[in-house]
Design an enzyme around this catalytic site. Structure first.
Site, short mmCIF file in Angstrom:
data_model
loop_
_atom_site.label_atom_id
_atom_site.label_comp_id
_atom_site.label_asym_id
_atom_site.label_seq_id
_atom_site.Cartn_x
_atom_site.Cartn_y
_atom_site.Cartn_z
N ARG A 269 0.84 -1.21 0.00
CA ARG A 269 0.00 0.00 0.00
C ARG A 269 0.87 1.25 0.00
O ARG A 269 0.55 2.23 -0.65
CB ARG A 269 -0.91 0.02 1.24
CG ARG A 269 -2.25 -0.63 0.94
CD ARG A 269 -3.15 -0.60 2.14
NE ARG A 269 -3.59 -1.97 2.40
CZ ARG A 269 -3.62 -2.56 3.56
NH1 ARG A 269 -3.22 -1.92 4.63
NH2 ARG A 269 -4.04 -3.79 3.67
N GLU A 280 6.06 -19.20 3.12
CA GLU A 280 5.29 -19.82 4.22
C GLU A 280 5.40 -21.34 4.11
O GLU A 280 5.17 -21.92 3.06
CB GLU A 280 3.83 -19.35 4.18
CG GLU A 280 2.85 -20.14 5.02
CD GLU A 280 3.19 -20.21 6.50
OE1 GLU A 280 3.43 -19.17 7.12
OE2 GLU A 280 3.23 -21.35 7.04
N SER A 286 -2.59 -16.52 5.92
CA SER A 286 -3.45 -15.45 6.39
C SER A 286 -4.79 -15.92 6.93
O SER A 286 -5.82 -15.38 6.58
CB SER A 286 -3.68 -14.47 5.23
OG SER A 286 -4.25 -13.30 5.72
N CYS A 290 -6.89 -17.33 15.68
CA CYS A 290 -7.65 -17.19 16.91
C CYS A 290 -9.04 -17.83 16.78
O CYS A 290 -9.71 -18.07 17.78
CB CYS A 290 -7.81 -15.72 17.28
SG CYS A 290 -6.26 -14.84 17.15
N ASP A 537 4.63 -13.22 17.01
CA ASP A 537 4.96 -14.18 18.07
C ASP A 537 6.45 -14.52 18.16
O ASP A 537 6.87 -15.15 19.12
CB ASP A 537 4.20 -15.50 17.83
CG ASP A 537 2.74 -15.39 18.19
OD1 ASP A 537 2.29 -14.28 18.49
OD2 ASP A 537 2.05 -16.43 18.18
N ASN A 559 -0.48 -8.12 14.62
CA ASN A 559 -0.99 -7.25 13.56
C ASN A 559 -0.48 -5.82 13.70
O ASN A 559 -0.11 -5.19 12.71
CB ASN A 559 -2.51 -7.27 13.55
CG ASN A 559 -3.02 -8.46 12.74
OD1 ASN A 559 -3.00 -8.43 11.52
ND2 ASN A 559 -3.42 -9.51 13.42
N TYR A 680 -23.07 6.62 29.22
CA TYR A 680 -24.08 6.00 30.08
C TYR A 680 -25.48 6.14 29.49
O TYR A 680 -25.90 7.22 29.10
CB TYR A 680 -24.09 6.62 31.50
CG TYR A 680 -25.39 6.30 32.23
CD1 TYR A 680 -25.70 4.97 32.54
CD2 TYR A 680 -26.30 7.29 32.56
CE1 TYR A 680 -26.89 4.64 33.17
CE2 TYR A 680 -27.51 6.97 33.20
CZ TYR A 680 -27.80 5.65 33.49
OH TYR A 680 -28.98 5.31 34.09
P1 FAD Z 1 2.06 -17.44 13.43
O1 FAD Z 1 0.61 -17.29 13.38
O2 FAD Z 1 2.63 -18.52 14.30
O3 FAD Z 1 2.60 -17.64 11.97
C1 FAD Z 1 3.94 -17.88 11.71
C2 FAD Z 1 4.05 -18.67 10.43
O4 FAD Z 1 5.41 -18.71 10.05
C3 FAD Z 1 3.62 -20.12 10.58
O5 FAD Z 1 2.57 -20.42 9.70
C4 FAD Z 1 4.86 -20.91 10.22
O6 FAD Z 1 4.58 -22.04 9.42
C5 FAD Z 1 5.67 -19.92 9.41
N1 FAD Z 1 7.09 -20.19 9.47
C6 FAD Z 1 7.85 -20.31 10.57
N2 FAD Z 1 9.13 -20.54 10.22
C7 FAD Z 1 9.16 -20.54 8.88
C8 FAD Z 1 10.18 -20.74 7.93
N3 FAD Z 1 11.44 -20.96 8.31
N4 FAD Z 1 9.88 -20.71 6.63
C9 FAD Z 1 8.60 -20.49 6.22
N5 FAD Z 1 7.59 -20.30 7.07
C10 FAD Z 1 7.88 -20.32 8.38
N6 FAD Z 1 -4.41 -14.22 19.80
C11 FAD Z 1 -5.25 -13.22 20.15
O7 FAD Z 1 -4.86 -12.04 20.14
N7 FAD Z 1 -6.53 -13.49 20.52
C12 FAD Z 1 -7.03 -14.76 20.51
O8 FAD Z 1 -8.21 -14.97 20.81
C13 FAD Z 1 -6.17 -15.83 20.16
N8 FAD Z 1 -6.62 -17.10 20.14
C14 FAD Z 1 -5.77 -18.10 19.75
C15 FAD Z 1 -6.23 -19.41 19.73
C16 FAD Z 1 -5.39 -20.44 19.34
C17 FAD Z 1 -5.88 -21.84 19.33
C18 FAD Z 1 -4.06 -20.15 18.95
C19 FAD Z 1 -3.12 -21.26 18.54
C20 FAD Z 1 -3.59 -18.86 18.98
C21 FAD Z 1 -4.44 -17.82 19.38
N9 FAD Z 1 -3.99 -16.51 19.40
C22 FAD Z 1 -4.83 -15.50 19.80
C23 FAD Z 1 -2.60 -16.19 19.06
C24 FAD Z 1 -2.46 -15.77 17.58
O9 FAD Z 1 -3.01 -16.75 16.75
C25 FAD Z 1 -1.01 -15.57 17.28
O10 FAD Z 1 -0.50 -14.61 18.16
C26 FAD Z 1 -0.77 -15.07 15.86
O11 FAD Z 1 -1.18 -16.03 14.94
C27 FAD Z 1 0.70 -14.77 15.67
O12 FAD Z 1 0.93 -14.44 14.37
P2 FAD Z 1 2.37 -14.57 13.73
O13 FAD Z 1 2.20 -14.21 12.30
O14 FAD Z 1 3.36 -13.84 14.54
O15 FAD Z 1 2.77 -16.11 13.90
#
Ligand code: FAD
Length: 806
Positions: A269, A280, A286, A290, A537, A559, A680
């Site tokens: 953008r 990935e 994407s 959660c 994360d 995000n 309120y």
């Molecule tokens: P991720 O979502 O972990 O994505 C990282 C990606 O990187 C993965 O798909 C992985 O395959 C890829 N990757 C890693 N290493 C490599 C590599 N070397 N080469 C290529 N790809 C790679 N958060 C909230 O705020 N509210 C909620 O209600 C909530 N509920 C959740 C419920 C569950 C069951 C889970 C598991 C999580 C929840 N979370 C929640 C947390 C939230 O999903 C994560 O914080 C968020 O997805 C983090 O995003 P991310 O992109 O940092 O990492």
């Protein structure tokens, strides 16, 4: 299908829709009773309930089958999405290879076309071909054969598939009827009496919806052969690139779930000429991670909803290419970062092919990795973690196919708690095990956690706190979970013992790792290498209350950080200041949320604190739908600065905690919170919002107008036989509903008239339902000369054995 059959099916759909929830609830109740959670059962009772429960299962299978069939019949299955059936069958072949091998079946995949593009959605193709392969394995005896063929007819522009097995076959006269809803081949019924007869009807609806056809016949291998054809489509167009124009920069983003796609989209953008590639490991990008617990429980019944935009546009691979103009390499792992030459080595997971991707800027969004338990038996089958779409699909399939009844969840943190609700809703009997003294130990103090535990128990969940899992036993598959003192039966185990930042790649490249184990970045989300950014994360951040590094992997943070990283990659100067550790989750009809420090953590950090616990209705008591919530608000005793909030209950909690988050971020005092101009009207709150009340009680305590005492301390005094008077000032009806045996009951409106009944010189502890009446009573008592008067924090609701009631 003739008109009569069509109407019957339509009626069946309506009925399925209406009875789905009641049957699911009935099943949960039966499971709870069978688990002995509602008292001991005699052998005969057990036998009868087991029979009823089996019928419930069968009904749920049929309902689910009907609803899936309706779904594909109603929606157009072809759309913009072009799917490579070759890739789908390739991954299904690997997926089913294990179950075929378990039966000693030779399972061959003969692929005569590298790609076979069709206009059907990938998820539907996976579901349909999974159903066919599942049947082939089920009806093929041990040491049999299954052959899967894929080829493309260029003359006819068709993609063709054959699935042949050496199984029990289908009588020739029944071949045509196989695809009729509820029909099952006579010999299949003999071998497997249970079955809905809806699977093949579903497959036919999917394939015909895609403009194709399916037929069944006798296979050369001696069993059944399914022949399918689908119109062949051209390979998805690559986004037109203006090769004459050099990209402004090349950005490689590793990780494609939350932070990664946010970074990529925002960069495009800000700088449409940037060349951005997401790498990935997984198949799907994407998605709403959660939402996974809700997908498992069935609240979200179609996984597409978790991969769609709010407008319903599916975020398939070509969505990123066509809409965002971002290149995507999925099922591809980044295996090495060469910082000196600014390039990343990636490996295609299906073909093993490798290539180097050059970059000007690199963004790491590699997420987290679930922590596994290092105990004997931890690698047995049916022990799952939940992190990512593939895990959720595996878990859901396991629930559906293996019908796990006893599920043990290890870890009472956010994921464990969310999964408990989700699996109870999906019909399992759940035991939740937590090593600490209470569940949600990082979010709640023991007193607030106790309310959540009691709520779980009312839903039939067994909660074992202070319990450490020491191992798993079973013959190939998990059968029991061992804790110090006992063995618990388990058809399935979910490990929810937390995650750690996925920093392997970054570490190997020599990037700096922080004290909490997450990747270290500055507030611009830049790592120790100025050309490498990171978000989500995989990074640690700053805790704004203590100003120390902290790790809390949440989608909300991922995000925000992704956006900041993208702005700075494009030359901006945006800051991500840190977090106040806000979390929220749903526990059946309760909400549980927190932000800032708990009382326990605050004391470990060296703060001297003061707290208020205030139960109250979330809107005016005369409004329909008013519900209770309990807030524990924590402040620094010296300054009154708010340090943390915890809230539990069926009432509207998110908005109170969100306001407190602002107060925590702005380092506001209880005094400032108590006069915030919150909105309120009776439909939304009382004139003084629950947060105002919580802040006012804190102020009263800080200013010395009110002395509180925690119910746990009161219980202790009573148990130790201390000479105290526990004075309950609630109404007669409230007192009759639930009371503390040792208390003296004088309703507040009778207190002034009966004050002479109270002994002089004794410590008096006043309790009510909401703190205000007890506080008023304490003022009356003090005005009448009683010196040692305290108010029981949180009133009757916080009594160690009570529950939240309206
Ligand atoms: P991720 O979502 O972990 O994505 C990282 C990606 O990187 C993965 O798909 C992985 O395959 C890829 N990757 C890693 N290493 C490599 C590599 N070397 N080469 C290529 N790809 C790679 N958060 C909230 O705020 N509210 C909620 O209600 C909530 N509920 C959740 C419920 C569950 C069951 C889970 C598991 C999580 C929840 N979370 C929640 C947390 C939230 O999903 C994560 O914080 C968020 O997805 C983090 O995003 P991310 O992109 O940092 O990492």
């Amino acid at each position: 299908m003739n008109k009569k059959n069509g109407t019957q099916l339509e009626n069946a759909y309506v009925a399925a829709h209406q009875i789905k929830s009641p049957v699911a609830s009935l099943h949960t109740i039966l499971q709870t009773m069978l688990g002995g959670f509602a008292g001991e059962l005699s052998q005969q009772q057990k036998h009868l309930l087991q029979g009823a429960d089996k019928k419930c299962y069968e009904a749920l299978d049929t309902i689910q089958g009907l609803l899936s069939l309706k779904r594909v019949q109603e929606q157009s299955t072809t759309g913009e999405e072009i799917t490579d059936l070759a890739a789908v069958l390739h991954s299904l072949h690997s997926k089913f290879a294990d179950s075929a091998a378990e039966k000693g079946i030779e399972f061959r995949f003969e692929q005569k076309a590298e790609h076979a593009y069709t206009a059907l959605e990938e998820n539907l193709l996976r579901e349909a071909f999974s159903a066919l392969l599942h049947n082939a394995i089920k009806y093929t005896p041990e040491s049999g054969r299954i052959a899967l063929h894929l080829w493309v007819s260029e003359q006819k522009d068709e993609v063709l598939v054959k699935i042949a097995d050496s199984g029990i076959g289908v009588p020739p006269e029944e071949h045509q009827k196989l695809f009729t809803p509820f029909f099952r081949a006579s010999n299949a019924k003999k071998q497997e009496p249970e079955g809905t007869g809806l699977g093949l009807a579903f497959v036919k609806a999917v394939i015909e919806g895609g403009g194709g056809s399916i037929s069944a016949g006798e296979s050369e291998l001696g069993g059944t052969e399914f022949s399918l054809s689908l119109p062949k489509k051209a390979a998805p167009e690559k986004t037109e690139k203006d090769d004459t124009q050099e990209p402004s920069m090349r950005v490689v983003v590793i990780g494609g779930v939350a932070a990664g796609p946010k970074i990529a989209a925002k960069i495009k953008r800000l700088d449409p000429n940037a060349d951005v590639t997401i790498v990935e490991k997984g198949r799907i990008l994407s998605y709403a991670g959660c939402g996974l617990p809700f997908y498992i429980s069935g609240v979200v019944d179609d996984q597409k909803e978790l991969i769609s935009t709010p407008e319903g546009v599916l975020k398939g691979l070509d969505y990123f290419q066509r809409v965002k103009n971002v290149n995507v390499l999925n099922q591809t792992e980044a295996v090495e970062i060469d910082r000196a030459n600014k390039k990343v080595r990636v490996k295609k997971l299906i073909s093993g092919e490798e290539q180097w991707l050059p970059y000007d800027k690199l963004a790491l969004a590699t997420g987290a990795i679930p922590k596994m338990l290092d105990v004997p038996g931890a690698t047995l089958q049916n022990i799952f973690t939940l992190h990512g779409f593939e895990h959720a699909e595996g878990l859901k399939e396991h629930m559906a196919e293996k019908r796990a009844k006893d599920v043990v969840i290890v870890g009472g943190g956010l994921i464990g708690v969310e999964m408990t609700e989700s699996l109870v809703s999906a019909g399992a009997r759940v035991t939740l095990i937590e090593m600490e003294s209470h569940i949600l130990p990082n979010l709640l103090d023991p007193d607030m956690s106790n309310l959540v535990q009691r709520h779980f128990e009312t839903q039939g969940v067994r909660v074992l706190t202070g319990t450490r899992v020491t191992g798993f036993t079973g013959n190939g598959k998990v059968e029991t979970v061992k804790t110090g003192g006992r063995e618990l039966p388990a058809d399935m185990v979910i490990i929810g013992t937390g995650v750690r930042a996925n920093t392997g790649l970054a570490k190997a490249a020599g990037l700096e790792i922080g004290a909490s184990g997450g990747l270290k970045t500055d507030s611009h989300m830049c790592t120790s290498d100025p050309d490498i950014y990171a978000a989500g994360d995989c990074v640690e951040t700053r805790f704004l209350i203590t100003d120390k590094p902290t790790y809390l992997p949440l989608g909300s943070t991922a995000n925000k950080q992704g956006r900041i990283a993208a702005e700075n990659i494009c030359g901006g100067q945006s800051h991500f200041p840190g977090i106040v550790r806000t979390s929220i989750c749903k526990v059946f009809d309760y909400t549980v949320a927190n932000a800032g420090l708990t009382e326990q953590r605050a004391s470990e950090e060296g703060y001297e604190t003061i707290f208020s616990i205030t139960p109250g209705l979330d809107r005016s008591h005369f409004m329909p739908g008013a519900n209770m919530l309990i807030i524990k608000l924590l402040a620094e005793a010296k300054t009154g600065r708010i340090l943390g909030i915890q809230a539990v209950g069926p009432g509207e909690i998110a908005k109170r905690v969100d306001v407190a988050v602002v107060a925590l971020t702005a380092k506001m005092s209880a005094d400032q919170v108590s006069s915030l101009d919150l909105c309120y009207a009776p439909s939304y709150s009382e004139a003084l919002d629950n947060l105002h009340v919580a802040a006012n009680v804190l102020k009263n305590k800080i200013d010395g107008y009110m002395e509180g005492i925690h119910p746990v301390e009161v219980r202790k005094k009573l148990d130790e036989g201390k000479d105290i008077l526990l004075l309950d000032v609630r109404t007669y009806s409230e007192f009759n509903e639930a009371r503390i045996e040792e208390s003296l009951h004088i309703p507040i409106n009778a207190l002034r008239g009966r004050i002479s009944e109270l002994p002089a010189g004794k410590e008096i502890i006043v309790l009510s339902r909401v703190s205000l009446s007890a506080y008023e009573a304490s003022i009356i008592l003090k005005a009448n000369g009683f010196k040692d008067v305290k108010v029981m924090d949180g009133g009757i609701t916080m009594w160690p054995t009570s529950r939240i009631s309206k």
